[in-house]
Design a protein around this motif. Structure first.
Motif, PDB file in Angstrom:
ATOM      1  N   ALA A  10       0.835  -1.199   0.000  1.00 22.46           N
ATOM      2  CA  ALA A  10       0.000   0.000   0.000  1.00 22.46           C
ATOM      3  C   ALA A  10       0.873   1.254   0.000  1.00 22.46           C
ATOM      4  N   SER A  11       0.333   2.327  -0.574  1.00 24.70           N
ATOM      5  CA  SER A  11       1.092   3.580  -0.646  1.00 24.70           C
ATOM      6  C   SER A  11       0.792   4.456   0.569  1.00 24.70           C
ATOM      7  N   ILE A  12       1.861   4.994   1.172  1.00 23.19           N
ATOM      8  CA  ILE A  12       1.751   5.769   2.411  1.00 23.19           C
ATOM      9  C   ILE A  12       2.472   7.102   2.241  1.00 23.19           C
ATOM     10  N   LEU A  13       1.835   8.183   2.692  1.00 21.61           N
ATOM     11  CA  LEU A  13       2.458   9.500   2.693  1.00 21.61           C
ATOM     12  C   LEU A  13       2.607   9.982   4.136  1.00 21.61           C
ATOM     13  N   ILE A  14       3.839  10.361   4.499  1.00 21.72           N
ATOM     14  CA  ILE A  14       4.119  10.908   5.831  1.00 21.72           C
ATOM     15  C   ILE A  14       4.203  12.423   5.720  1.00 21.72           C
ATOM     16  N   VAL A  15       3.454  13.123   6.564  1.00 22.36           N
ATOM     17  CA  VAL A  15       3.441  14.592   6.534  1.00 22.36           C
ATOM     18  C   VAL A  15       3.774  15.101   7.929  1.00 22.36           C
ATOM     19  N   ASP A  16       4.965  15.697   8.081  1.00 23.42           N
ATOM     20  CA  ASP A  16       5.387  16.244   9.376  1.00 23.42           C
ATOM     21  C   ASP A  16       6.470  17.283   9.117  1.00 23.42           C
ATOM     22  N   ASP A  17       6.370  18.439   9.783  1.00 30.70           N
ATOM     23  CA  ASP A  17       7.361  19.479   9.549  1.00 30.70           C
ATOM     24  C   ASP A  17       8.685  19.186  10.244  1.00 30.70           C
ATOM     25  N   GLN A  18       8.692  18.183  11.135  1.00 31.49           N
ATOM     26  CA  GLN A  18       9.918  17.796  11.831  1.00 31.49           C
ATOM     27  C   GLN A  18      10.598  16.656  11.065  1.00 31.49           C
ATOM     28  N   VAL A  19      11.771  16.943  10.512  1.00 27.90           N
ATOM     29  CA  VAL A  19      12.492  15.952   9.711  1.00 27.90           C
ATOM     30  C   VAL A  19      12.786  14.695  10.529  1.00 27.90           C
ATOM     31  N   SER A  20      13.085  14.858  11.802  1.00 30.62           N
ATOM     32  CA  SER A  20      13.406  13.699  12.644  1.00 30.62           C
ATOM     33  C   SER A  20      12.215  12.753  12.761  1.00 30.62           C
ATOM     34  N   ASN A  21      11.011  13.308  12.860  1.00 33.14           N
ATOM     35  CA  ASN A  21       9.811  12.458  12.930  1.00 33.14           C
ATOM     36  C   ASN A  21       9.585  11.717  11.614  1.00 33.14           C
ATOM     37  N   VAL A  22       9.819  12.425  10.505  1.00 33.36           N
ATOM     38  CA  VAL A  22       9.666  11.791   9.193  1.00 33.36           C
ATOM     39  C   VAL A  22      10.649  10.636   9.046  1.00 33.36           C
ATOM     40  N   GLN A  23      11.887  10.861   9.405  1.00 37.50           N
ATOM     41  CA  GLN A  23      12.907   9.821   9.285  1.00 37.50           C
ATOM     42  C   GLN A  23      12.597   8.621  10.166  1.00 37.50           C
ATOM     43  N   LEU A  24      12.114   8.892  11.384  1.00 29.44           N
ATOM     44  CA  LEU A  24      11.771   7.808  12.305  1.00 29.44           C
ATOM     45  C   LEU A  24      10.660   6.938  11.730  1.00 29.44           C
ATOM     46  N   LEU A  25       9.619   7.582  11.191  1.00 28.00           N
ATOM     47  CA  LEU A  25       8.510   6.814  10.627  1.00 28.00           C
ATOM     48  C   LEU A  25       8.922   6.075   9.356  1.00 28.00           C
ATOM     49  N   GLU A  26       9.755   6.702   8.536  1.00 24.32           N
ATOM     50  CA  GLU A  26      10.249   6.030   7.323  1.00 24.32           C
ATOM     51  C   GLU A  26      11.029   4.774   7.681  1.00 24.32           C
ATOM     52  N   GLN A  27      11.889   4.890   8.685  1.00 24.43           N
ATOM     53  CA  GLN A  27      12.691   3.729   9.096  1.00 24.43           C
ATOM     54  C   GLN A  27      11.805   2.643   9.696  1.00 24.43           C
ATOM     55  N   LEU A  28      10.844   3.052  10.523  1.00 25.97           N
ATOM     56  CA  LEU A  28       9.943   2.096  11.150  1.00 25.97           C
ATOM     57  C   LEU A  28       9.124   1.333  10.096  1.00 25.97           C
ATOM     58  N   LEU A  29       8.564   2.062   9.136  1.00 26.07           N
ATOM     59  CA  LEU A  29       7.755   1.428   8.111  1.00 26.07           C
ATOM     60  C   LEU A  29       8.594   0.569   7.168  1.00 26.07           C
ATOM     61  N   GLY A  30       9.798   1.058   6.848  1.00 26.76           N
ATOM     62  CA  GLY A  30      10.690   0.284   5.995  1.00 26.76           C
ATOM     63  C   GLY A  30      11.094  -1.020   6.656  1.00 26.76           C
ATOM     64  N   ASP A  31      11.431  -0.968   7.954  1.00 26.42           N
ATOM     65  CA  ASP A  31      11.802  -2.183   8.687  1.00 26.42           C
ATOM     66  C   ASP A  31      10.633  -3.158   8.785  1.00 26.42           C
ATOM     67  N   ALA A  32       9.400  -2.625   8.791  1.00 28.46           N
ATOM     68  CA  ALA A  32       8.217  -3.484   8.884  1.00 28.46           C
ATOM     69  C   ALA A  32       7.850  -4.120   7.542  1.00 28.46           C
ATOM     70  N   GLY A  33       8.524  -3.691   6.460  1.00 32.16           N
ATOM     71  CA  GLY A  33       8.297  -4.313   5.162  1.00 32.16           C
ATOM     72  C   GLY A  33       7.473  -3.503   4.189  1.00 32.16           C
ATOM     73  N   TYR A  34       7.076  -2.273   4.568  1.00 35.55           N
ATOM     74  CA  TYR A  34       6.307  -1.440   3.645  1.00 35.55           C
ATOM     75  C   TYR A  34       7.211  -0.953   2.507  1.00 35.55           C
ATOM     76  N   THR A  35       6.681  -0.987   1.293  1.00 36.41           N
ATOM     77  CA  THR A  35       7.526  -0.745   0.118  1.00 36.41           C
ATOM     78  C   THR A  35       7.246   0.568  -0.612  1.00 36.41           C
ATOM     79  N   HIS A  36       6.107   1.207  -0.349  1.00 29.56           N
ATOM     80  CA  HIS A  36       5.756   2.439  -1.064  1.00 29.56           C
ATOM     81  C   HIS A  36       5.527   3.557  -0.049  1.00 29.56           C
TER      82      HIS A  36
END
Length: 273
Positions: A10-36
């Motif tokens: 599934a396609s997911i868009l992360i929207v947050d003005d804090q770069v650290s929060n965006v990076q944390l969620l990207e890493q979390l979702l990537g580690d969980a196997g999300y591809t988009h």
């Protein structure tokens, strides 16, 4: 109908003005196997991005400068391609949760992030979202099928009526009480014959000239719900001339086997001089 592969693709868009929060969620979702996974720190871009990419889920921070999450949701509701707003809000303010749900968000994730909670809510939300899309696609397919079937039935009815007009002088339908609901064909226009007088229940002056023995025999068949083929009957006109007719009909029953009326065709068989 929805499996793990569907959810992870599934396609997911992360929207947050804090770069650290965006990076944390990207890493979390990537580690969980999300591809988009896509992201932006600019909330004013979200509506255009969603219109272009139709994300299955948007993780939306509520407290952002310039344009907050509530304003983003209002924009998404105006531009959404479907009626389901796929938004999980991210907030550290407990008081914002109810307001966010009232604004159209489907769920929320509290800050600071609990990683187990984040993965669970995202997984559950995507499963619901994808099921909704399946249902929406099914409804569209069903609507299209109904429209196509309706068009086929109309075309079939038109062909049927055209054939009956070629094969007979008139086509007729009666309801369960014997009233004529459909009568068409040139014999009625050219000869001025009334359907109720020809086969109906009344015996007023319009029926003058009909062979009453034949007409009552035909009416008894209809009353008994019997089909009839090429039933012959006649009438004598005021000028002494005789007209002869044949009529065929069949009873109609609905799916509950309840009698709903008759339909049939008729033709004038008077010898031509």
């Amino acid at each position: 109908m929805i499996n793990t592969t569907d959810i992870l693709n599934a396609s997911i868009l992360i929207v947050d003005d804090q770069v650290s929060n965006v990076q944390l969620l990207e890493q979390l979702l990537g580690d969980a196997g999300y591809t988009h996974i896509a992201s932006t720190i600019h909330p004013e871009e979200v509506c255009a991005l969603h219109k272009k990419n139709a994300y299955d889920l948007i993780l939306l921070d509520l407290k952002m400068p310039g344009m907050d999450g509530f304003q983003v949701m209002e924009g998404l509701k105006k531009n959404a391609t479907d009626r389901y707003l796929p938004v999980i809000v991210l907030t550290a303010e407990p008081g914002y949760k109810l307001r966010a749900l009232q604004a159209g968000a489907k769920d929320f994730i509290s800050k600071p992030f609990d990683l187990v909670e984040v993965k669970t809510r995202i997984h559950n939300m995507l499963e619901v979202r994808l099921l909704y899309k399946v249902l929406e696609n099914y409804n569209q397919l069903l609507e299209q099928t109904v429209q196509e079937r309706t068009a086929e039935l109309r075309e079939s009815e038109a062909r049927f009526r055209a054939l009956t007009e070629l094969a007979s002088d008139w086509y007729w339908e009666q309801n369960a009480t014997g009233d004529f609901t459909t009568v068409c064909g040139p014999v009625f226009e050219t000869l001025g014959i009334e359907a109720t007088a020809l086969m109906g229940k009344t015996t007023d002056d319009k029926s003058s000239g009909w062979n009453e023995v034949e007409r009552k025999k035909l009416q008894s068949k209809i009353a008994a719900r019997e089909p009839f083929l090429d039933f012959a009957f006649s009438r004598v006109n005021a000028d002494g001339s005789e007209q002869q007719f044949r009529v065929s009909g069949e009873p109609i029953f609905n799916q509950s086997c309840r009698f709903t009326g008759y339909r049939g065709i008729g033709v004038e068989t008077t010898p031509r001089k």
